[in-house]
Design a protein around this motif. Structure first.
Motif, PDB file in Angstrom:
ATOM      1  N   THR A  52       0.964  -1.264  -0.139  1.00 10.99           N
ATOM      2  CA  THR A  52      -0.130   0.141  -0.014  1.00 10.99           C
ATOM      3  C   THR A  52       0.824   1.364  -0.038  1.00 10.99           C
ATOM      4  N   LEU A  55       2.244   2.459  -3.337  1.00  9.77           N
ATOM      5  CA  LEU A  55       0.944   2.724  -4.210  1.00  9.77           C
ATOM      6  C   LEU A  55       0.292   4.087  -3.769  1.00  9.77           C
ATOM      7  N   ILE A  56       0.301   4.529  -2.417  1.00  8.20           N
ATOM      8  CA  ILE A  56      -0.309   5.842  -2.014  1.00  8.20           C
ATOM      9  C   ILE A  56       0.736   6.852  -2.404  1.00  8.20           C
ATOM     10  N   ILE A  59       0.550   7.585  -6.132  1.00  5.28           N
ATOM     11  CA  ILE A  59      -0.735   8.502  -6.538  1.00  5.28           C
ATOM     12  C   ILE A  59      -0.539   9.829  -6.165  1.00  5.28           C
ATOM     13  N   ALA A  62       1.797  11.698  -8.634  1.00  2.00           N
ATOM     14  CA  ALA A  62       0.987  11.995  -9.889  1.00  2.00           C
ATOM     15  C   ALA A  62      -0.014  13.041  -9.574  1.00  2.00           C
ATOM     16  N   ALA A  63      -0.571  13.279  -8.494  1.00  2.00           N
ATOM     17  CA  ALA A  63      -1.433  14.376  -8.351  1.00  2.00           C
ATOM     18  C   ALA A  63      -0.906  15.579  -7.787  1.00  2.00           C
ATOM     19  N   TRP A 186      -4.678  11.283   2.237  1.00  2.00           N
ATOM     20  CA  TRP A 186      -3.766  10.479   1.601  1.00  2.00           C
ATOM     21  C   TRP A 186      -2.500  10.557   2.691  1.00  2.00           C
ATOM     22  N   THR A 228      -7.485   0.619  -0.999  1.00  2.00           N
ATOM     23  CA  THR A 228      -8.941   1.386  -1.310  1.00  2.00           C
ATOM     24  C   THR A 228      -9.839   1.622  -0.246  1.00  2.00           C
TER      25      THR A 228
END
Length: 307
Positions: A52, A55-56, A59, A62-63, A186, A228
């Motif tokens: 996880t 992955l976090i 993200i 990317a954001a 996040w 998720t």
């Protein structure tokens, strides 16, 4: 801790909590399935956190949100991580020890423990409505345990572990709601997984083992569903009050019953049909009463809300 909601959006919060319930119920099914493939509890926890975390971060990168990791409350994140990983041990343990529907039902006692915490830890005045709901909910637990009857399908240790898990979930909900005042969802998840994955890695030399591709697929899906669900759950507490949105958690029983039937070939016993409604009704009474008290407090009547 004042329980302030960063940006109140009740319908969004309810939708996020509903989606979180589905994702976390799916994770629970995959935890139980991984257990049937001889994956150790502590190994599950390591992969859940270790997969996880990147992955976090990806993200957030990317954001363009990596700056949200900066915090002035590292101590709060550490405390949340200690309680969080302990809670996960008990939650995963209850899933491995109990059938899915029974585990989901016992997890619904979290609102009952939230009332107890608000009274004894935060000094909130609790009146007859919520105390009655607590008594009703625990009566439901007694029925689910089927004392004096055939308890071959219910592991008493599993019930105990499930109740401890529910208590810790209630405590952690207060911690997350407090963190949401200053941190993004996040960042909260990133700090939690980043702090706990190295700790869980210490157990790998003792519990880790080689797995086939199917088992690795189950582990990966479990981590994805958990990540998720955790993001959705944390986000729901940012946009709505726990006492209001927790009602959506009860849809997990539908998922648990479905997965128990389709994946493990087991439907819940008849006693669950008597005990579960009492527990669900208790949670609904608590949610309704806390929402009513919050509205009364917001109206500025000057009364000390109790109930």
């Amino acid at each position: 801790m004042d329980g302030t909601i960063a940006q109140p959006r009740p319908f969004l919060a309810l939708g996020l909590r509903l989606a979180a319930a589905g994702a976390l119920a799916t994770m629970m099914m995959l935890v139980k399935l991984a257990g049937t493939h001889d994956v150790h509890l502590l190994e599950m926890l390591f992969w859940r956190q270790a997969l996880t975390f990147p992955l976090i971060l990806a993200i957030m990168f990317a954001a363009k949100r990596l700056h949200e990791l900066k915090t002035e409350r590292p101590g709060a994140h550490v405390r949340r991580s200690v309680y969080g990983i302990t809670g996960m041990v008990f939650v995963y343990g209850s899933v491995l020890l109990l059938p899915l529907a029974e585990q989901a039902t016992i997890s619904f006692t979290a609102p009952l423990f939230a009332v107890l915490l608000s009274a004894f830890l935060f000094g909130e005045k609790v009146g007859v409505y919520r105390w009655s709901a607590v008594a009703l909910g625990f009566a439901g637990i007694v029925i689910v345990m089927r004392p004096g009857g055939d308890i071959s399908m219910v592991n008493p240790l599993g019930v105990f572990v499930g109740l401890v898990a529910a208590f810790l979930v209630a405590l952690i909900s207060y911690q997350i709601q407090d963190l949401n005042r200053t941190e993004s969802p996040w960042a909260i998840v990133a700090w939690f997984t980043g702090l706990t994955a190295p700790v869980m890695a210490l157990a790998l030399p003792f519990v880790g083992k080689a797995h086939d591709l199917r088992t690795w697929g189950i582990i990966g899906a479990m981590s994805l569903a958990g990540a998720t669900g955790q993001i959705l759950l944390t986000s729901s507490l940012r946009y709505g009050h726990a006492a209001t949105i927790i009602v959506m958690d009860y849809t997990a029983l539908l998922w648990a019953t479905f997965y128990g039937w389709q994946v493990f070939g087991r439907l819940p016993p008849a006693t669950l049909a008597f005990g579960a409604p009492l527990i669900l009704a208790a949670g609904l009474v608590i949610a309704w009463r806390e929402r009513s008290l919050a509205r009364r407090a917001a109206s500025g009547t000057g009364e000390a809300p109790t109930g």
